[in-house]
Design an enzyme around this catalytic site. Sequence first.
Site, PDB file in Angstrom:
ATOM      1  N   ARG A   1       1.107   6.501   0.747  1.00 43.00           N
ATOM      2  CA  ARG A   1       1.821   7.721   0.324  1.00 43.00           C
ATOM      3  C   ARG A   1       3.109   7.904   1.116  1.00 43.00           C
ATOM      4  O   ARG A   1       4.083   8.448   0.618  1.00 43.00           O
ATOM      5  CB  ARG A   1       0.923   8.944   0.432  1.00 43.00           C
ATOM      6  CG  ARG A   1       0.453   9.290   1.817  1.00 43.00           C
ATOM      7  CD  ARG A   1      -0.360  10.566   1.820  1.00 43.00           C
ATOM      8  NE  ARG A   1      -1.171  10.700   3.020  1.00 43.00           N
ATOM      9  CZ  ARG A   1      -1.991  11.705   3.252  1.00 43.00           C
ATOM     10  NH1 ARG A   1      -2.121  12.670   2.367  1.00 43.00           N
ATOM     11  NH2 ARG A   1      -2.696  11.755   4.368  1.00 43.00           N
ATOM     12  N   ASP A   2       3.108   7.436   2.362  1.00 41.68           N
ATOM     13  CA  ASP A   2       4.300   7.539   3.211  1.00 41.68           C
ATOM     14  C   ASP A   2       5.064   6.213   3.123  1.00 41.68           C
ATOM     15  O   ASP A   2       4.580   5.187   3.600  1.00 41.68           O
ATOM     16  CB  ASP A   2       3.850   7.815   4.656  1.00 41.68           C
ATOM     17  CG  ASP A   2       5.006   7.781   5.642  1.00 41.68           C
ATOM     18  OD1 ASP A   2       6.096   7.281   5.290  1.00 41.68           O
ATOM     19  OD2 ASP A   2       4.818   8.244   6.783  1.00 41.68           O
TER      20      ASP A   2
ATOM     21  N   ASP B   1       1.231   8.022  -3.908  1.00 42.14           N
ATOM     22  CA  ASP B   1       0.422   9.140  -3.410  1.00 42.14           C
ATOM     23  C   ASP B   1      -0.609   9.443  -4.490  1.00 42.14           C
ATOM     24  O   ASP B   1      -0.255   9.901  -5.581  1.00 42.14           O
ATOM     25  CB  ASP B   1       1.335  10.350  -3.169  1.00 42.14           C
ATOM     26  CG  ASP B   1       0.572  11.573  -2.676  1.00 42.14           C
ATOM     27  OD1 ASP B   1      -0.678  11.612  -2.812  1.00 42.14           O
ATOM     28  OD2 ASP B   1       1.230  12.495  -2.168  1.00 42.14           O
TER      29      ASP B   1
ATOM     30  N   ASN C   1      -9.018   2.972  -2.313  1.00 46.31           N
ATOM     31  CA  ASN C   1      -9.453   3.148  -0.930  1.00 46.31           C
ATOM     32  C   ASN C   1      -9.006   4.473  -0.325  1.00 46.31           C
ATOM     33  O   ASN C   1      -9.710   5.019   0.528  1.00 46.31           O
ATOM     34  CB  ASN C   1      -8.900   1.981  -0.086  1.00 46.31           C
ATOM     35  CG  ASN C   1      -8.962   2.276   1.381  1.00 46.31           C
ATOM     36  OD1 ASN C   1     -10.006   2.135   2.017  1.00 46.31           O
ATOM     37  ND2 ASN C   1      -7.842   2.723   1.963  1.00 46.31           N
TER      38      ASN C   1
ATOM     39  N   SER D   1     -19.008   6.235  -0.182  1.00 50.88           N
ATOM     40  CA  SER D   1     -19.675   6.451   1.108  1.00 50.88           C
ATOM     41  C   SER D   1     -21.133   6.800   0.862  1.00 50.88           C
ATOM     42  O   SER D   1     -21.470   7.407  -0.168  1.00 50.88           O
ATOM     43  CB  SER D   1     -18.982   7.616   1.815  1.00 50.88           C
ATOM     44  OG  SER D   1     -19.770   8.072   2.891  1.00 50.88           O
TER      45      SER D   1
ATOM     46  N   SER E   1     -17.401  15.050  -2.884  1.00 50.15           N
ATOM     47  CA  SER E   1     -16.314  14.281  -3.514  1.00 50.15           C
ATOM     48  C   SER E   1     -16.723  12.821  -3.740  1.00 50.15           C
ATOM     49  O   SER E   1     -16.353  12.218  -4.748  1.00 50.15           O
ATOM     50  CB  SER E   1     -15.043  14.345  -2.656  1.00 50.15           C
ATOM     51  OG  SER E   1     -15.161  13.548  -1.485  1.00 50.15           O
ATOM     52  N   LYS E   2     -17.501  12.267  -2.809  1.00 47.97           N
ATOM     53  CA  LYS E   2     -17.899  10.864  -2.970  1.00 47.97           C
ATOM     54  C   LYS E   2     -19.023  10.735  -4.019  1.00 47.97           C
ATOM     55  O   LYS E   2     -19.103   9.710  -4.710  1.00 47.97           O
ATOM     56  CB  LYS E   2     -18.317  10.264  -1.627  1.00 47.97           C
ATOM     57  CG  LYS E   2     -17.163  10.134  -0.625  1.00 47.97           C
ATOM     58  CD  LYS E   2     -16.062   9.181  -1.098  1.00 47.97           C
ATOM     59  CE  LYS E   2     -15.074   8.869   0.020  1.00 47.97           C
ATOM     60  NZ  LYS E   2     -13.999   7.942  -0.391  1.00 47.97           N
TER      61      LYS E   2
ATOM     62  N   TYR F   1     -16.868  16.432   1.673  1.00 47.77           N
ATOM     63  CA  TYR F   1     -16.591  14.992   1.531  1.00 47.77           C
ATOM     64  C   TYR F   1     -17.711  14.340   0.731  1.00 47.77           C
ATOM     65  O   TYR F   1     -17.461  13.546  -0.184  1.00 47.77           O
ATOM     66  CB  TYR F   1     -16.512  14.403   2.948  1.00 47.77           C
ATOM     67  CG  TYR F   1     -16.325  12.913   3.041  1.00 47.77           C
ATOM     68  CD1 TYR F   1     -15.085  12.318   2.808  1.00 47.77           C
ATOM     69  CD2 TYR F   1     -17.385  12.084   3.434  1.00 47.77           C
ATOM     70  CE1 TYR F   1     -14.914  10.941   2.945  1.00 47.77           C
ATOM     71  CE2 TYR F   1     -17.225  10.715   3.569  1.00 47.77           C
ATOM     72  CZ  TYR F   1     -15.991  10.148   3.316  1.00 47.77           C
ATOM     73  OH  TYR F   1     -15.819   8.791   3.458  1.00 47.77           O
ATOM     74  N   GLY F   2     -18.966  14.684   1.034  1.00 44.86           N
ATOM     75  CA  GLY F   2     -20.109  14.118   0.311  1.00 44.86           C
ATOM     76  C   GLY F   2     -20.063  14.457  -1.172  1.00 44.86           C
ATOM     77  O   GLY F   2     -20.329  13.608  -2.031  1.00 44.86           O
TER      78      GLY F   2
HETATM   79  P1  NAP Z   1      -8.294   6.459   7.478  1.00 44.77           P
HETATM   80  O1  NAP Z   1      -8.144   5.560   8.646  1.00 44.77           O
HETATM   81  O2  NAP Z   1      -8.231   7.931   7.683  1.00 44.77           O
HETATM   82  O3  NAP Z   1      -7.220   6.023   6.370  1.00 44.77           O
HETATM   83  C1  NAP Z   1      -7.143   6.742   5.181  1.00 44.77           C
HETATM   84  C2  NAP Z   1      -6.031   6.160   4.347  1.00 44.77           C
HETATM   85  O4  NAP Z   1      -5.974   6.914   3.130  1.00 44.77           O
HETATM   86  C3  NAP Z   1      -4.671   6.271   5.026  1.00 44.77           C
HETATM   87  O5  NAP Z   1      -3.902   5.145   4.710  1.00 44.77           O
HETATM   88  C4  NAP Z   1      -4.085   7.517   4.367  1.00 44.77           C
HETATM   89  O6  NAP Z   1      -2.684   7.569   4.367  1.00 44.77           O
HETATM   90  C5  NAP Z   1      -4.618   7.313   2.961  1.00 44.77           C
HETATM   91  N1  NAP Z   1      -4.457   8.495   2.140  1.00 44.77           N
HETATM   92  C6  NAP Z   1      -4.944   9.738   2.345  1.00 44.77           C
HETATM   93  N2  NAP Z   1      -4.518  10.558   1.358  1.00 44.77           N
HETATM   94  C7  NAP Z   1      -3.763   9.809   0.524  1.00 44.77           C
HETATM   95  C8  NAP Z   1      -3.041  10.080  -0.666  1.00 44.77           C
HETATM   96  N3  NAP Z   1      -2.970  11.300  -1.190  1.00 44.77           N
HETATM   97  N4  NAP Z   1      -2.411   9.044  -1.281  1.00 44.77           N
HETATM   98  C9  NAP Z   1      -2.445   7.798  -0.753  1.00 44.77           C
HETATM   99  N5  NAP Z   1      -3.063   7.506   0.395  1.00 44.77           N
HETATM  100  C10 NAP Z   1      -3.716   8.500   1.014  1.00 44.77           C
HETATM  101  O7  NAP Z   1      -9.673   6.198   6.745  1.00 44.77           O
HETATM  102  P2  NAP Z   1     -10.564   4.859   6.569  1.00 44.77           P
HETATM  103  O8  NAP Z   1     -11.707   4.965   7.486  1.00 44.77           O
HETATM  104  O9  NAP Z   1      -9.695   3.671   6.554  1.00 44.77           O
HETATM  105  O10 NAP Z   1     -11.137   5.170   5.105  1.00 44.77           O
HETATM  106  C11 NAP Z   1     -10.773   4.438   3.943  1.00 44.77           C
HETATM  107  C12 NAP Z   1     -11.782   4.760   2.858  1.00 44.77           C
HETATM  108  O11 NAP Z   1     -13.097   4.407   3.320  1.00 44.77           O
HETATM  109  C13 NAP Z   1     -11.847   6.241   2.502  1.00 44.77           C
HETATM  110  O12 NAP Z   1     -12.011   6.389   1.117  1.00 44.77           O
HETATM  111  C14 NAP Z   1     -13.087   6.718   3.236  1.00 44.77           C
HETATM  112  O13 NAP Z   1     -13.665   7.850   2.632  1.00 44.77           O
HETATM  113  C15 NAP Z   1     -13.976   5.501   3.126  1.00 44.77           C
HETATM  114  N6  NAP Z   1     -15.046   5.448   4.132  1.00 44.77           N
HETATM  115  C16 NAP Z   1     -14.763   5.313   5.447  1.00 44.77           C
HETATM  116  C17 NAP Z   1     -15.809   5.261   6.363  1.00 44.77           C
HETATM  117  C18 NAP Z   1     -15.561   5.075   7.850  1.00 44.77           C
HETATM  118  O14 NAP Z   1     -16.544   5.077   8.615  1.00 44.77           O
HETATM  119  N7  NAP Z   1     -14.346   4.903   8.301  1.00 44.77           N
HETATM  120  C19 NAP Z   1     -17.134   5.351   5.927  1.00 44.77           C
HETATM  121  C20 NAP Z   1     -17.396   5.489   4.560  1.00 44.77           C
HETATM  122  C21 NAP Z   1     -16.332   5.522   3.670  1.00 44.77           C
HETATM  123  P3  NAP Z   1      -1.851   8.351   5.531  1.00 44.77           P
HETATM  124  O15 NAP Z   1      -1.707   7.372   6.675  1.00 44.77           O
HETATM  125  O16 NAP Z   1      -0.553   8.686   4.865  1.00 44.77           O
HETATM  126  O17 NAP Z   1      -2.636   9.552   5.918  1.00 44.77           O
END
Ligand code: NAP
Length: 226
Positions: A34-35, A54, A81, A133, A151-152, A148-149
């Site tokens: 998005r950025d 975004d 993702n 998730s 939404s998933k 969050y739950g």
């Molecule tokens: P993260 O480190 O917080 O990264 C989230 C990413 O999503 C960032 O690149 C963020 O961009 C992007 N994002 C958020 N809003 C957005 C938007 N409106 N448009 C485009 N991009 C957007 O999270 P992560 O752990 O990598 O998670 C990735 C996925 O895995 C998510 O769907 C999360 O729910 C799922 N997940 C993660 C875990 C875990 O333990 N980490 C467990 C289960 C599921 P910015 O940098 O601009 O904010």
Amino acid sequence: MARTALVTGANRGIGFEAARQLARAGLDVVLTARDPDAGRAAAAELGLRCEQLDVSSDESVRAAAERLERDGVAVDVLVNNAGVLLSGGILDVDDELVRDTLEVNLLGPLRTARAFMPGMIERGYGRVVNVSSGSGSLTEAGAYTPVYGISKAALNMLTRQLAFAAEGHGDVKVNAMCPGWVRTDMGGGAAPRSVEEGVDTIVWLATLPPDGPSNGFFRDRRPAAW
Ligand code: NAP
């Protein structure tokens, strides 16, 4: 010819690693963020094409899809993702936080599916991977991160509905997956899994052979409880 994969929220965390591993697996990867600055920096590190996208904006998704179409880039693999984890107790949460969460975690993947799945259906090949998730599992869910739950869980049903829509249109598969608890900004430093481990099932689903599954929910390449 190499397949093309588009990954949302790929400037950091699981999305960045998914982009890296998909490229390493031989796919042409479009890294989206998005950025735009964060996206460009991440894409430059991996030597990939970058698009501003975004997922919470119809206009942004449409514009990215138009730029790719104009350049003759057909998206074969879509990795939804991008996600947010916003905290709020279920009985005192603001409507706005619920809306902001659904905007990204549910409507985001719906927007990208609407933009890219018709092309997959037309060409008879596609892989859609929704990064969900265990928090969204109706059977596994606990009291933590309720919005969050929700939404998933909605994303899991979206996965099923998209998979139904793809049925009978060639080799188009739609699946959801749980990466486990992964060390990212969202997962925190105490999480037991590396991003490499978290991404394994994403890459597996993104590159499934024609006889692979569709309309499923997976963790560690095995079916998980919806
Ligand atoms: P993260 O480190 O917080 O990264 C989230 C990413 O999503 C960032 O690149 C963020 O961009 C992007 N994002 C958020 N809003 C957005 C938007 N409106 N448009 C485009 N991009 C957007 O999270 P992560 O752990 O990598 O998670 C990735 C996925 O895995 C998510 O769907 C999360 O729910 C799922 N997940 C993660 C875990 C875990 O333990 N980490 C467990 C289960 C599921 P910015 O940098 O601009 O904010």
